[in-house]
Write a protein that holds these residues in place. Structure first.
Motif, PDB file in Angstrom:
ATOM      1  N   ALA A 195       0.945  -1.309   0.109  1.00 14.40           N
ATOM      2  CA  ALA A 195       0.122   0.041  -0.020  1.00 14.40           C
ATOM      3  C   ALA A 195       0.809   1.368  -0.100  1.00 14.40           C
ATOM      4  CB  ALA A 195      -0.873   0.102   1.242  1.00 14.40           C
ATOM      5  N   THR A 196       0.272   2.347  -0.572  1.00 13.24           N
ATOM      6  CA  THR A 196       1.067   3.383  -0.529  1.00 13.24           C
ATOM      7  C   THR A 196       0.290   4.293   0.043  1.00 13.24           C
ATOM      8  OG1 THR A 196       0.031   4.067  -2.816  1.00 13.24           O
ATOM      9  CG2 THR A 196       2.400   3.286  -2.839  1.00 13.24           C
ATOM     10  N   GLN A 197      -0.829   4.104   0.450  1.00 12.50           N
ATOM     11  CA  GLN A 197      -1.983   5.165   0.920  1.00 12.50           C
ATOM     12  C   GLN A 197      -2.870   4.353   1.922  1.00 12.50           C
ATOM     13  OE1 GLN A 197      -3.728   7.250  -2.227  1.00 12.50           O
ATOM     14  NE2 GLN A 197      -4.311   8.808  -0.816  1.00 12.50           N
ATOM     15  N   ILE A 198      -2.935   4.702   3.169  1.00 10.32           N
ATOM     16  CA  ILE A 198      -3.963   4.050   4.222  1.00 10.32           C
ATOM     17  C   ILE A 198      -5.277   5.149   4.238  1.00 10.32           C
ATOM     18  CG2 ILE A 198      -4.246   3.151   6.328  1.00 10.32           C
ATOM     19  CD1 ILE A 198      -2.393   1.467   4.892  1.00 10.32           C
ATOM     20  N   GLN A 199      -6.380   4.471   4.498  1.00  6.55           N
ATOM     21  CA  GLN A 199      -7.611   5.496   4.672  1.00  6.55           C
ATOM     22  C   GLN A 199      -8.376   4.825   5.805  1.00  6.55           C
ATOM     23  OE1 GLN A 199      -9.600   6.378   1.172  1.00  6.55           O
ATOM     24  NE2 GLN A 199      -7.772   7.623   0.393  1.00  6.55           N
ATOM     25  N   ALA A 200      -8.822   5.274   6.881  1.00  2.51           N
ATOM     26  CA  ALA A 200      -9.664   4.725   7.644  1.00  2.51           C
ATOM     27  C   ALA A 200     -11.087   4.858   7.195  1.00  2.51           C
ATOM     28  CB  ALA A 200      -9.554   5.339   9.049  1.00  2.51           C
ATOM     29  N   LYS A 201     -12.208   4.039   7.604  1.00  2.00           N
ATOM     30  CA  LYS A 201     -13.482   4.129   7.153  1.00  2.00           C
ATOM     31  C   LYS A 201     -14.239   4.045   8.373  1.00  2.00           C
ATOM     32  CE  LYS A 201     -16.392   2.130   3.771  1.00  2.00           C
ATOM     33  NZ  LYS A 201     -17.467   2.636   4.497  1.00  2.00           N
ATOM     34  N   CYS A 202     -15.230   4.949   8.570  1.00  2.00           N
ATOM     35  CA  CYS A 202     -15.901   5.241   9.944  1.00  2.00           C
ATOM     36  C   CYS A 202     -17.221   4.381   9.938  1.00  2.00           C
ATOM     37  CB  CYS A 202     -16.369   6.532  10.048  1.00  2.00           C
ATOM     38  SG  CYS A 202     -14.799   7.666  10.184  1.00  2.00           S
ATOM     39  N   ALA A 203     -17.442   3.773  11.014  1.00  2.00           N
ATOM     40  CA  ALA A 203     -18.505   3.115  11.383  1.00  2.00           C
ATOM     41  C   ALA A 203     -19.863   4.093  11.369  1.00  2.00           C
ATOM     42  CB  ALA A 203     -18.629   2.508  12.656  1.00  2.00           C
ATOM     43  N   SER A 204     -20.872   3.730  11.111  1.00  2.00           N
ATOM     44  CA  SER A 204     -22.312   4.230  11.132  1.00  2.00           C
ATOM     45  C   SER A 204     -23.007   4.347  12.451  1.00  2.00           C
ATOM     46  CB  SER A 204     -23.165   3.831  10.142  1.00  2.00           C
ATOM     47  OG  SER A 204     -22.584   3.968   8.895  1.00  2.00           O
ATOM     48  N   LYS A 205     -22.144   3.908  13.545  1.00  2.80           N
ATOM     49  CA  LYS A 205     -22.774   4.097  14.867  1.00  2.80           C
ATOM     50  C   LYS A 205     -21.958   4.643  15.699  1.00  2.80           C
ATOM     51  CE  LYS A 205     -24.260   0.751  18.278  1.00  2.80           C
ATOM     52  NZ  LYS A 205     -25.677   0.995  18.397  1.00  2.80           N
ATOM     53  N   TYR A 206     -22.606   5.786  16.557  1.00  3.69           N
ATOM     54  CA  TYR A 206     -21.892   6.489  17.344  1.00  3.69           C
ATOM     55  C   TYR A 206     -21.956   6.223  18.654  1.00  3.69           C
ATOM     56  CZ  TYR A 206     -21.336   9.416  13.089  1.00  3.69           C
ATOM     57  OH  TYR A 206     -20.702   9.788  11.954  1.00  3.69           O
ATOM     58  N   ALA A 207     -21.063   5.740  19.414  1.00  6.90           N
ATOM     59  CA  ALA A 207     -21.294   5.711  20.971  1.00  6.90           C
ATOM     60  C   ALA A 207     -20.495   6.349  21.798  1.00  6.90           C
ATOM     61  CB  ALA A 207     -20.876   4.022  21.320  1.00  6.90           C
ATOM     62  N   PRO A 208     -21.080   6.858  22.979  1.00  5.06           N
ATOM     63  CA  PRO A 208     -20.141   7.568  23.870  1.00  5.06           C
ATOM     64  C   PRO A 208     -18.821   6.883  24.218  1.00  5.06           C
ATOM     65  CG  PRO A 208     -22.192   7.046  25.171  1.00  5.06           C
ATOM     66  CD  PRO A 208     -22.280   6.526  23.454  1.00  5.06           C
ATOM     67  N   ALA A 209     -17.830   7.791  24.376  1.00  7.16           N
ATOM     68  CA  ALA A 209     -16.679   7.148  25.040  1.00  7.16           C
ATOM     69  C   ALA A 209     -16.728   6.726  26.529  1.00  7.16           C
ATOM     70  CB  ALA A 209     -15.580   7.945  25.058  1.00  7.16           C
ATOM     71  N   LYS A 210     -16.388   5.667  27.042  1.00 10.61           N
ATOM     72  CA  LYS A 210     -16.330   5.176  28.342  1.00 10.61           C
ATOM     73  C   LYS A 210     -15.616   6.256  29.101  1.00 10.61           C
ATOM     74  CE  LYS A 210     -17.986   0.796  27.424  1.00 10.61           C
ATOM     75  NZ  LYS A 210     -17.786   0.706  25.918  1.00 10.61           N
ATOM     76  N   PRO A 211     -15.969   6.328  30.415  1.00 11.73           N
ATOM     77  CA  PRO A 211     -15.350   7.273  31.085  1.00 11.73           C
ATOM     78  C   PRO A 211     -13.968   6.671  31.360  1.00 11.73           C
ATOM     79  CG  PRO A 211     -17.624   6.726  32.252  1.00 11.73           C
ATOM     80  CD  PRO A 211     -17.234   6.157  30.901  1.00 11.73           C
ATOM     81  N   GLY A 212     -13.058   7.865  31.260  1.00  4.47           N
ATOM     82  CA  GLY A 212     -11.423   7.311  31.658  1.00  4.47           C
ATOM     83  C   GLY A 212     -10.676   6.821  30.315  1.00  4.47           C
ATOM     84  N   ALA A 213     -11.665   6.164  29.281  1.00  2.12           N
ATOM     85  CA  ALA A 213     -10.879   5.717  28.170  1.00  2.12           C
ATOM     86  C   ALA A 213     -10.229   6.792  27.290  1.00  2.12           C
ATOM     87  CB  ALA A 213     -12.265   4.829  27.393  1.00  2.12           C
ATOM     88  N   GLN A 214      -9.130   6.056  26.641  1.00  2.00           N
ATOM     89  CA  GLN A 214      -8.573   6.852  25.657  1.00  2.00           C
ATOM     90  C   GLN A 214      -9.234   6.949  24.468  1.00  2.00           C
ATOM     91  OE1 GLN A 214      -5.123   7.706  26.902  1.00  2.00           O
ATOM     92  NE2 GLN A 214      -5.383   9.405  25.197  1.00  2.00           N
ATOM     93  N   THR A 215      -9.380   8.366  24.116  1.00  2.00           N
ATOM     94  CA  THR A 215     -10.149   8.544  22.839  1.00  2.00           C
ATOM     95  C   THR A 215      -9.015   9.228  22.009  1.00  2.00           C
ATOM     96  OG1 THR A 215     -11.016  10.636  23.645  1.00  2.00           O
ATOM     97  CG2 THR A 215     -12.367   8.696  23.801  1.00  2.00           C
ATOM     98  N   THR A 216      -9.510   9.169  20.637  1.00  2.00           N
ATOM     99  CA  THR A 216      -8.657   9.753  19.831  1.00  2.00           C
ATOM    100  C   THR A 216      -8.747  11.396  20.035  1.00  2.00           C
ATOM    101  OG1 THR A 216      -9.272   8.021  18.207  1.00  2.00           O
ATOM    102  CG2 THR A 216      -8.195  10.062  17.421  1.00  2.00           C
ATOM    103  N   GLN A 217      -7.601  11.985  19.916  1.00  2.00           N
ATOM    104  CA  GLN A 217      -7.563  13.458  19.964  1.00  2.00           C
ATOM    105  C   GLN A 217      -7.565  14.045  18.546  1.00  2.00           C
ATOM    106  OE1 GLN A 217      -8.341  15.253  22.893  1.00  2.00           O
ATOM    107  NE2 GLN A 217      -8.991  13.158  23.257  1.00  2.00           N
ATOM    108  N   THR A 218      -7.814  15.575  18.504  1.00  2.00           N
ATOM    109  CA  THR A 218      -7.940  16.033  17.260  1.00  2.00           C
ATOM    110  C   THR A 218      -6.613  16.473  16.705  1.00  2.00           C
ATOM    111  OG1 THR A 218      -8.206  18.091  18.438  1.00  2.00           O
ATOM    112  CG2 THR A 218     -10.288  16.664  17.707  1.00  2.00           C
ATOM    113  N   ALA A 219      -5.604  15.986  17.194  1.00  2.00           N
ATOM    114  CA  ALA A 219      -4.260  16.322  16.861  1.00  2.00           C
ATOM    115  C   ALA A 219      -3.996  16.229  15.413  1.00  2.00           C
ATOM    116  CB  ALA A 219      -3.199  15.616  17.410  1.00  2.00           C
ATOM    117  N   SER A 220      -4.615  15.520  14.785  1.00  2.00           N
ATOM    118  CA  SER A 220      -4.301  15.407  13.169  1.00  2.00           C
ATOM    119  C   SER A 220      -5.106  16.461  12.391  1.00  2.00           C
ATOM    120  CB  SER A 220      -5.031  14.123  12.577  1.00  2.00           C
ATOM    121  OG  SER A 220      -6.384  14.108  12.775  1.00  2.00           O
TER     122      SER A 220
END
Lengths: 238, 149
Positions: free
Chosen positions: B117-142
């Motif tokens: 591969a020369t490129q990687i793309q993520a694909k998003c699920a169609s289900k939005y669930a809240p993050a569990k308290p204390g769990a590591q979530t993706t930050q918006t650094a990108s």
């Protein structure tokens, strides 16, 4: 116009303010995407409006085409509504594209890709850009008729945009709403979403109404100017 | 030009344009596998698989991501089928690319059985669930352009 503003503006702004508060501060942070997912509360309502107002544009354009010979004065009102709806559609479609690209960069790693949803939505945006360019830069009496015909093509594109994530494999996620099992949003996200849909709808209706009233004023001013010009020629002949 | 003549011209133009749109829509529906292929389809393509530039979709097998500078290796899984992917590219993969995430790898299938591969793309699920308290979530650094370079 003043009354429209006095009544409509506070309503729209109030819903949008509560919607903003809900979307940014109340709705839970999403598990996989994190804070970036909050753009959902702006991206999806804008996109819904960008698929809704083309039908106002289409209905008004169809009315214009049907009655432009039998009732030219009323046809002008229909044309004013068509123009107002087209301009508001372009605003919402632009916001939908921009928020989508920001979200795509964060969540997919890319700003843009040529999948069916993104391409058909870009086509809708281009159709309304060309609609407004056509109205702005063509001369002669056919402008309104040509614009009305163009709106038919936009109306054909709208269901293609809506169905694209159902018919084809796309980069864009498959439907979040009415998508079957394993889709949907958490109940705690519903208020933020519903308020933003309602708020942007109210905002869109307000803009269309104001733009319609402005266009009607311009039409009447044009008619008066034409009438005065005709009268002055008649007097000079006499 | 009389009136009926104009009507015929408009009708012909309408039929031509609507016909073109319908044709494009129908051929588009037939080619509905064009945006990406599944691992199963890739492995069923025979010799064609090696000569085309492809997008392959699958889920990232947990624990399979091995980073090595600008080089990365991971395994995509889809309905029991497995595809080894080797990624060499300029951009780091998006933050949503992690264990169990849906991902698209873009590149060429090698005869060695590894997808380059020369490129990687993520694909998003169609289900939005809240993050569990204390769990590591993706930050918006990108979101910051500095990281993308």
């Amino acid at each position: 116009m003043k009354r429209t503003l006095q009544v409509g503006l506070p309503i729209a702004l109030a819903i949008l303010a509560v919607g903003f508060y809900q979307a940014i501060f109340v709705a839970p942070t999403e598990a996989t995407m994190g804070e970036v997912q909050r753009i959902f509360y702006y991206h999806v309502p804008s996109a819904i409006m960008a698929l809704l107002f083309p039908y106002v544009n289409f209905a008004a354009s169809a009315a214009y085409l049907l009655i432009r010979r039998s009732n030219p004065l009323r046809a002008q009102a229909a044309d004013a509504l068509a123009l107002a709806a087209a301009e508001v559609t372009l605003v919402f479609a632009s916001i939908g594209l921009a928020t989508g690209m920001l979200w795509g960069r964060a969540a997919w790693g890319i700003w843009w890709t040529w999948d069916a949803r993104l391409t058909s939505f870009l086509m809708l945006w281009l159709l309304y850009v060309s609609y407004l360019l056509l109205r702005r830069f063509t001369a002669g009496g056919q402008t309104q008729t040509l614009a009305a015909v163009l709106s038919v093509f936009a109306a054909i594109d709208v269901p293609i945009v809506y169905m694209s994530i159902r018919w084809w494999r796309t980069q864009h996620p498959s439907p979040v709403f009415f998508g079957g099992p394993d889709t949907g949003i958490d109940p705690h996200m519903v208020p933020a979403f519903v308020l933003n849909v309602a708020g942007w709808f109210a905002w869109g209706v307000l803009l269309v109404t104001l733009r319609y009233q402005l266009q009607r004023k311009r039409q009447r001013a044009d008619q008066d100017a034409t009438l005065r010009a005709l009268e002055s020629t008649l007097q000079s002949v006499r | 030009m009389n009136k009926s003549n104009v009507g015929i011209r408009v009708a012909i133009a309408t039929i031509l344009i609507v016909g073109t749109i319908l044709y494009l829509a129908i051929t588009g529906v037939r080619a509905n596998k064009s945006y990406y292929v599944t691992i199963q389809e890739l492995q069923g393509m025979g010799n064609h698989a090696y000569t085309r530039h492809l997008r392959v979709a699958g889920n990232v097998k947990p624990g399979s991501i091995e980073r090595n500078g600008g080089h990365m290796q991971f395994v995509l899984v889809e309905q029991g089928r497995v595809l080894h992917v080797s990624y060499v590219g300029d951009d780091p993969p998006p933050d949503t690319f992690k264990d169990n995430a849906q991902a698209l790898a873009i590149g060429m299938y090698g005869r060695d059985g590894i997808f380059h591969a020369t490129q990687i793309q993520a694909k998003c699920a169609s289900k939005y669930a809240p993050a569990k308290p204390g769990a590591q979530t993706t930050q918006t650094a990108s979101m910051s352009p500095a990281k993308a370079s």
